[in-house]
Design a protein around this motif. Structure first.
Motif, PDB file in Angstrom:
ATOM      1  N   ALA A   1       7.155  -1.691 -11.293  1.00  0.00           N
ATOM      2  CA  ALA A   1       7.378  -1.294  -9.900  1.00  0.00           C
ATOM      3  C   ALA A   1       6.076  -0.822  -9.248  1.00  0.00           C
ATOM      4  O   ALA A   1       5.803  -1.151  -8.091  1.00  0.00           O
ATOM      5  N   ARG A   2       5.275  -0.089  -9.998  1.00  0.00           N
ATOM      6  CA  ARG A   2       3.986   0.373  -9.445  1.00  0.00           C
ATOM      7  C   ARG A   2       3.057  -0.803  -9.168  1.00  0.00           C
ATOM      8  O   ARG A   2       2.323  -0.794  -8.173  1.00  0.00           O
ATOM      9  N   GLN A   3       3.075  -1.803 -10.043  1.00  0.00           N
ATOM     10  CA  GLN A   3       2.259  -2.999  -9.804  1.00  0.00           C
ATOM     11  C   GLN A   3       2.726  -3.703  -8.530  1.00  0.00           C
ATOM     12  O   GLN A   3       1.909  -4.138  -7.714  1.00  0.00           O
ATOM     13  N   ASP A   4       4.048  -3.799  -8.373  1.00  0.00           N
ATOM     14  CA  ASP A   4       4.595  -4.424  -7.159  1.00  0.00           C
ATOM     15  C   ASP A   4       4.198  -3.631  -5.918  1.00  0.00           C
ATOM     16  O   ASP A   4       3.870  -4.217  -4.880  1.00  0.00           O
ATOM     17  N   VAL A   5       4.198  -2.318  -6.039  1.00  0.00           N
ATOM     18  CA  VAL A   5       3.805  -1.475  -4.909  1.00  0.00           C
ATOM     19  C   VAL A   5       2.351  -1.745  -4.535  1.00  0.00           C
ATOM     20  O   VAL A   5       2.017  -1.892  -3.350  1.00  0.00           O
ATOM     21  N   ARG A   6       1.474  -1.839  -5.537  1.00  0.00           N
ATOM     22  CA  ARG A   6       0.057  -2.126  -5.247  1.00  0.00           C
ATOM     23  C   ARG A   6      -0.099  -3.473  -4.545  1.00  0.00           C
ATOM     24  O   ARG A   6      -0.883  -3.603  -3.597  1.00  0.00           O
ATOM     25  N   LYS A   7       0.661  -4.480  -5.000  1.00  0.00           N
ATOM     26  CA  LYS A   7       0.600  -5.796  -4.344  1.00  0.00           C
ATOM     27  C   LYS A   7       1.054  -5.688  -2.900  1.00  0.00           C
ATOM     28  O   LYS A   7       0.437  -6.263  -1.997  1.00  0.00           O
ATOM     29  N   GLN A   8       2.131  -4.961  -2.685  1.00  0.00           N
ATOM     30  CA  GLN A   8       2.645  -4.806  -1.318  1.00  0.00           C
ATOM     31  C   GLN A   8       1.659  -4.029  -0.444  1.00  0.00           C
ATOM     32  O   GLN A   8       1.496  -4.344   0.730  1.00  0.00           O
ATOM     33  N   GLN A   9       0.990  -3.028  -1.022  1.00  0.00           N
ATOM     34  CA  GLN A   9      -0.009  -2.283  -0.263  1.00  0.00           C
ATOM     35  C   GLN A   9      -1.131  -3.214   0.197  1.00  0.00           C
ATOM     36  O   GLN A   9      -1.588  -3.135   1.335  1.00  0.00           O
ATOM     37  N   GLN A  10      -1.564  -4.107  -0.701  1.00  0.00           N
ATOM     38  CA  GLN A  10      -2.620  -5.059  -0.351  1.00  0.00           C
ATOM     39  C   GLN A  10      -2.158  -5.971   0.787  1.00  0.00           C
ATOM     40  O   GLN A  10      -2.892  -6.226   1.734  1.00  0.00           O
ATOM     41  N   LYS A  11      -0.931  -6.426   0.693  1.00  0.00           N
ATOM     42  CA  LYS A  11      -0.398  -7.295   1.740  1.00  0.00           C
ATOM     43  C   LYS A  11      -0.289  -6.557   3.069  1.00  0.00           C
ATOM     44  O   LYS A  11      -0.559  -7.128   4.128  1.00  0.00           O
TER      45      LYS A  11
END
Length: 153
Positions: free
Chosen positions: A100-110
């Motif tokens: 979930a944290r990895q997904d959050v980082r990806k979403q932050q980048q987007k």
């Protein structure tokens, strides 16, 4: 003949203005197309931002569940049979939390990319407005020149 020379110069200037106007029109169309594409990207990014917020909620829930499981584990350390199942749950929660944290980082980048696109949109809108003003100025100049030419002859 001076009159012929003046007429030739006027025609050249008018053709030059027409070429500039055509070029500006082409540039405006190109920039407006880019602007539309950026706006489409921004719409997609707004959806991603909602997904980001959902992911953040999910991370918070996982963090809470992890803390509860760790607390339970401390309470029942004396009974190995119960502690094993809680340890297993805790490991699963930790793995889910990592994903979930990895997904959050990806979403932050987007989301950052969306903000950059929004800035590009603003810049393009200003540039398009400037080109439209330049085009209007050239057309007005062309009309004024034609009126002066008409008055001159």
């Amino acid at each position: 003949n001076p009159e012929d020379d003046m007429q030739l110069i006027d025609e050249l200037l008018e053709n030059q203005d027409d070429e500039q106007i055509s070029k500006i029109e082409g540039d405006i169309e190109e920039q407006e197309e880019r602007l539309l594409q950026l706006k489409e990207h921004i719409k997609v990014y707004h959806d991603m931002k909602e997904k980001y917020e959902l992911l953040m909620d999910h991370v918070e829930k996982l963090e809470s569940e992890k803390a509860q499981l760790a607390e339970k584990l401390k309470e029942i350390e004396k009974d190995p049979s119960k502690s094993h199942s809680i340890e297993k749950k805790l490991e699963n929660v930790k793995a889910s939390l990592t994903r979930a944290r990895q997904d959050v980082r990806k979403q932050q980048q987007k989301c950052r990319e969306a903000e950059q696109d929004a800035q590009r949109c603003k810049g393009l809108e200003r540039r398009i407005e400037e080109m439209k003003n330049a085009k209007a100025h050239l057309i007005k100049k062309q009309k004024d020149d034609a009126m002066r030419q008409k008055d001159f002859t």
